[in-house]
Design an enzyme around this catalytic site. Sequence first.
Site, PDB file in Angstrom:
ATOM      1  N   HIS A 168     -27.079  20.015 -17.339  1.00 13.40           N
ATOM      2  CA  HIS A 168     -27.947  19.232 -18.247  1.00 13.40           C
ATOM      3  C   HIS A 168     -27.121  18.455 -19.277  1.00 13.40           C
ATOM      4  CE1 HIS A 168     -31.256  21.925 -16.838  1.00 13.40           C
ATOM      5  NE2 HIS A 168     -30.283  22.821 -16.885  1.00 13.40           N
ATOM      6  N   SER A 289     -12.507  -5.543 -27.689  1.00 15.34           N
ATOM      7  CA  SER A 289     -13.723  -6.217 -28.121  1.00 15.34           C
ATOM      8  C   SER A 289     -13.318  -7.453 -28.907  1.00 15.34           C
ATOM      9  CB  SER A 289     -14.539  -5.281 -29.003  1.00 15.34           C
ATOM     10  OG  SER A 289     -15.404  -6.034 -29.821  1.00 15.34           O
TER      11      SER A 289
END
Length: 470
Positions: A168, A289
């Site tokens: 999970h 970036s």
Amino acid sequence: MSADQTPTTQPASSQMWGGRFARGPAAIMEKINVSIGFDKRLADQDIAGSKAHAAMLAAQGIITADDALAIRDGLDRVKQEIDAGTFQFKTELEDIHMNVEARLTELVGDPAKRLHTARSRNDQVATDFRLWVRDAADRMDAGLTALQAALITLAEAHTDTVMPGFTHLQAAQPVTFGHHLLAYVEMFGRDRGRFRDARARMNECPLGSAALAGTPFPIDRHATAAALGFDRPTANSLDAVSDRDFALEYLAAAAICATHLSRFAEEIVLWCSDQFRFIRLSDAFTTGSSIMPQKKNPDAAELVRAKSGRVIGALSGLLVVMKGLPLAYSKDMQEDKEPVFETDDTLALCVAAMEGMVRDMTPNPASMRAAAERGFLTATDLADWLVRVLKMPFRDAHHVTGRAVKAAEERGTGLSDLPLDVLQAIEPRITADIFGVLTVESSVASRLSFGGTAPERVRGAVQAAKERFL
Ligand code: ARG
């Protein structure tokens, strides 16, 4: 209205437009019908198929030996032109089969006109495409082997590196990084198996099925099949010209493989993040970036994750093309090639990029270990100790362990840092021996079951993987 549809008053253009307008439907017809733009990728296979066919026709006395020689030499010249980039592909000749044959006729004249005896473009394209997909499956097998080799090398260096294992996406139990990497070696091993299975099944030769019904000429289909490396000729002419299972199976294997690559890519994206810091990718596999100077983005992994969409789309696309077709050939089937070509390009790129990232990545064992220390990952080990040593039923042990976790949480410590008296207040029969099972190292070391994460097991699994896959 697009630019080329806009009528113009200039005479030259008008003339061009006028001529085109008069033949309007024919131009559109040509545009929708043409496949040379993409099926030129079948050139080598088409030439190999024609050579095998011509040799067989001569051996059977259907054409003369001289004609067969002229055809063979002419086809060699066509191939040279294509390889040299001097061949002129013509859209008016529709596809690769007619382009090659037309050029052959220019080069050698009459013998070339006998080449199409006892065959049709229907069995021709089915043969060419099988040959192409067969090569593609072999290339994919090799690419995936290289990826497995990279994974096994990294796994071998990290058989003892402890990290959290997740369910999970919640930290669950400690595992070793090597074990985690070997999970992907298994997946890519099954992918290779699927490509190989598909290859074995597709390796039958449609050539000689002709348009759909076979041919009255005394051909030898076993000879052409053998000459082209097929195991045998296909058994039914109707099936042979209308079957594209081989393309679908290739795409299905590719789609599952792309899904594996995508899952791995997702993990790489997570592992590179500041929240995980399990690995680092170098400048070679990241981008910056334009606005945020601190960023190093795992673009290659993100694109591998995303490109699985194209591959899965190609599989569903071709399934839809095929699902309503009556026997035998329909032109719909010309739409079979682009999804396969696109998938092959995409998947080969993704496999290579993934191999590059695996070779490039620097794991951060300290960070992995620190993450494994958080979150009481050895709680199952504590419960297992209660069962094994105190003979406590597992459900009761689960309950006792839950109270120990709660105590550790309240004190802000890990399970292995809990004082013995605190543990004994929960269960008086607990002894200091229990601390032997509460560290992450002891936890992984204990998981010696076959296929388990213990370093000793993983060392064995690395050796076994080398023998099975490399
Ligand atoms: N370009 C065609 C294809 O890829 C070749 C077969 C054409 N056959 C025909 N009967 N028109 O399907």
